[in-house]
Design a protein around this motif. Structure first.
Motif, short mmCIF file in Angstrom:
data_model
loop_
_atom_site.label_atom_id
_atom_site.label_comp_id
_atom_site.label_asym_id
_atom_site.label_seq_id
_atom_site.Cartn_x
_atom_site.Cartn_y
_atom_site.Cartn_z
N ASN A 195 10.96 -7.32 -9.34
CA ASN A 195 12.03 -6.34 -9.14
C ASN A 195 11.47 -4.94 -8.91
O ASN A 195 11.95 -3.95 -9.46
N ASN A 196 10.40 -4.87 -8.08
CA ASN A 196 9.76 -3.59 -7.73
C ASN A 196 9.19 -2.87 -8.94
O ASN A 196 9.13 -1.64 -8.97
N ARG A 197 8.75 -3.63 -9.94
CA ARG A 197 8.07 -3.08 -11.10
C ARG A 197 6.78 -3.88 -11.33
O ARG A 197 6.75 -5.10 -11.16
N MET A 198 5.72 -3.18 -11.74
CA MET A 198 4.41 -3.80 -11.89
C MET A 198 3.76 -3.31 -13.18
O MET A 198 3.82 -2.13 -13.52
N ASP A 199 3.13 -4.24 -13.91
CA ASP A 199 2.30 -3.84 -15.04
C ASP A 199 0.85 -3.76 -14.57
O ASP A 199 0.43 -4.47 -13.66
N GLU A 200 0.08 -2.86 -15.18
CA GLU A 200 -1.35 -2.74 -14.88
C GLU A 200 -2.10 -2.53 -16.19
O GLU A 200 -1.70 -1.70 -17.01
N PRO A 239 0.79 -1.23 0.00
CA PRO A 239 0.00 0.00 0.00
C PRO A 239 0.83 1.28 0.00
O PRO A 239 0.59 2.19 0.78
N GLY A 240 1.79 1.38 -0.87
CA GLY A 240 2.58 2.60 -0.97
C GLY A 240 2.37 3.26 -2.32
O GLY A 240 1.56 2.81 -3.15
N SER A 292 -21.77 4.38 -18.61
CA SER A 292 -23.03 4.04 -17.96
C SER A 292 -23.94 3.19 -18.85
O SER A 292 -24.90 2.59 -18.37
N SER A 293 -23.63 3.13 -20.16
CA SER A 293 -24.41 2.29 -21.06
C SER A 293 -23.85 0.88 -21.15
O SER A 293 -24.42 0.02 -21.83
N GLY A 294 -22.72 0.62 -20.48
CA GLY A 294 -22.11 -0.70 -20.49
C GLY A 294 -21.16 -0.94 -21.64
O GLY A 294 -20.70 -2.07 -21.83
N ARG A 295 -20.82 0.11 -22.40
CA ARG A 295 -19.88 -0.05 -23.50
C ARG A 295 -18.47 0.32 -23.06
O ARG A 295 -18.28 1.27 -22.31
N VAL A 296 -17.49 -0.44 -23.53
CA VAL A 296 -16.11 -0.09 -23.21
C VAL A 296 -15.77 1.20 -23.95
O VAL A 296 -16.05 1.36 -25.14
N VAL A 297 -15.24 2.17 -23.21
CA VAL A 297 -14.93 3.47 -23.81
C VAL A 297 -13.44 3.77 -23.86
O VAL A 297 -13.01 4.65 -24.62
N ALA A 298 -12.64 3.04 -23.09
CA ALA A 298 -11.21 3.32 -23.07
C ALA A 298 -10.48 2.16 -22.44
O ALA A 298 -11.04 1.38 -21.67
N GLN A 299 -9.18 2.07 -22.73
CA GLN A 299 -8.34 1.05 -22.14
C GLN A 299 -6.92 1.60 -22.03
O GLN A 299 -6.56 2.56 -22.72
N ALA A 300 -6.12 0.99 -21.15
CA ALA A 300 -4.76 1.46 -20.95
C ALA A 300 -3.88 0.34 -20.43
O ALA A 300 -4.36 -0.60 -19.79
N ASN A 301 -2.60 0.47 -20.70
CA ASN A 301 -1.58 -0.37 -20.09
C ASN A 301 -0.51 0.56 -19.52
O ASN A 301 -0.15 1.55 -20.15
N GLN A 302 -0.03 0.22 -18.33
CA GLN A 302 1.04 1.04 -17.77
C GLN A 302 2.06 0.18 -17.03
O GLN A 302 1.78 -0.95 -16.63
N PHE A 303 3.24 0.75 -16.91
CA PHE A 303 4.34 0.14 -16.18
C PHE A 303 4.61 1.07 -15.00
O PHE A 303 4.80 2.28 -15.20
N ALA A 304 4.58 0.53 -13.80
CA ALA A 304 4.69 1.37 -12.60
C ALA A 304 5.72 0.81 -11.64
O ALA A 304 6.01 -0.40 -11.63
N ALA A 305 6.29 1.70 -10.85
CA ALA A 305 7.17 1.27 -9.77
C ALA A 305 6.32 0.90 -8.55
O ALA A 305 5.24 1.48 -8.33
N VAL A 306 6.77 -0.06 -7.78
CA VAL A 306 6.05 -0.46 -6.57
C VAL A 306 7.07 -0.93 -5.55
O VAL A 306 8.08 -1.56 -5.91
N ARG A 307 6.84 -0.61 -4.31
CA ARG A 307 7.74 -1.05 -3.25
C ARG A 307 7.16 -2.30 -2.62
O ARG A 307 6.19 -2.26 -1.88
N VAL A 308 7.76 -3.44 -2.95
CA VAL A 308 7.25 -4.73 -2.48
C VAL A 308 7.69 -4.96 -1.04
O VAL A 308 8.88 -4.81 -0.72
N PRO A 309 6.75 -5.29 -0.15
CA PRO A 309 7.12 -5.53 1.25
C PRO A 309 8.09 -6.70 1.38
O PRO A 309 8.05 -7.65 0.61
N ARG A 310 8.96 -6.59 2.36
CA ARG A 310 9.85 -7.70 2.63
C ARG A 310 9.08 -8.86 3.22
O ARG A 310 8.12 -8.68 3.97
N SER A 311 9.48 -10.07 2.86
CA SER A 311 8.79 -11.25 3.36
C SER A 311 8.98 -11.38 4.87
O SER A 311 10.04 -11.05 5.40
#
Length: 267
Positions: free
Chosen positions: A236-241, A204-205, A248-267
């Motif tokens: 390696n602290n990188r995440m795809d989304e 959650p960062g 509101s009519s139920g039609r897909v209006v947009a889409q995206a792909n992104q590459f983001a940094a993330v701080r993964v908690p230590r086990s």
């Protein structure tokens, strides 16, 4: 609280140069939201386009700008009968912050010729939990949640109680708090929703966007949008989304792909 249109306002300075005043309200923590920054860039690019609507944008974020004055340089690349292609750069104090390729076209409200993308099953918007600028389980304030209403099914809030489901997927309702309807530019904000999938995975960062590509498929109907975002791999602290938005009519209006940094908690 200002409107999205006010927050993304630009002013022409001549020769493809535009100025903007980046709004701190559209931030996650102290950092400006990636979808918001792309929207500012796309608004400037549209000024040089021969077609009315944003249809595709791919942006990289070499440096996070601060709220305040910024400059956008737009380069016209080419125009055909159906599209205009441009390059745009947002700078602050002479340093590049956003680099983007932009495609403008003409969108309609037509149904798809073919699709296999169906909207997610969710509780009604009014029965879902709305986040505030101080979300449960968060470690910092999120000002953008006061200008974009984000609601999530309470059944998917285990991470807020320290019990993330770790399914790698989050579905939210999104609505502009000023009452404006979504449009091709503001959908860039919806496609980069808060909270990110990393919250649901137990991280959650802050998850800053490094690169984001978005495609606007049609003009959205008035009302909220449903967003489904999922991650495929965290390494390696990188995440795809990957995100999809339905109107509101139920039609897909947009889409995206992104590459983001993330701080993964230590086990």
């Amino acid at each position: 609280m200002g409107s999205f249109k006010e927050a993304t306002a630009i002013e022409a300075a001549g020769d493809g140069v535009f100025t903007a005043d980046l709004d701190a309200q559209w931030s996650v923590g102290t950092k400006l939201h990636g979808g918001y920054l792309l929207a500012v860039v796309a608004r400037a690019a549209a000024e040089l386009a021969e077609h009315p609507h944003l249809t595709a944008i791919s942006g990289s974020f070499p440096m996070a700008p601060d709220p305040g004055p910024a400059t956008i340089h737009v380069e016209f690349l080419q125009a055909s009968r159906t599209m205009t292609q441009l390059r745009a750069r947002l700078t602050q104090n002479g340093k590049p912050c956003v680099e983007a390729l932009v495609t403008q076209g003409t969108l309609t409200e037509d149904d798809p010729w073919w699709t296999r993308v169906e909207p997610p099953e969710m509780l009604a918007e009014q029965d879902s939990f709305r986040f505030s600028g101080k979300p449960p389980g968060g470690t910092f304030e999120v000002p953008i949640l006061d200008v974009v209403e984000a609601r999530i099914d309470p059944a998917a809030l285990g991470w807020a109680m320290g019990e993330p489901a770790k399914q790698g997927s989050i579905c939210t309702w999104q609505r502009l708090a000023d009452g404006s309807d979504w449009d091709p530019l503001s959908l860039l904000v919806a496609l980069d929703p808060v909270p990110p999938v990393s919250f649901e995975l137990g991280a959650p960062g802050w998850a800053p966007t490094l690169q984001m590509s978005a495609y606007i498929r049609r003009l959205p109907a008035p009302g909220p949008v449903r967003i489904r975002m999922h991650a495929n791999d965290v390494t390696n602290n990188r995440m795809d989304e990957a995100a999809f938005a339905w109107d509101s009519s139920g039609r897909v209006v947009a889409q995206a792909n992104q590459f983001a940094a993330v701080r993964v908690p230590r086990s």
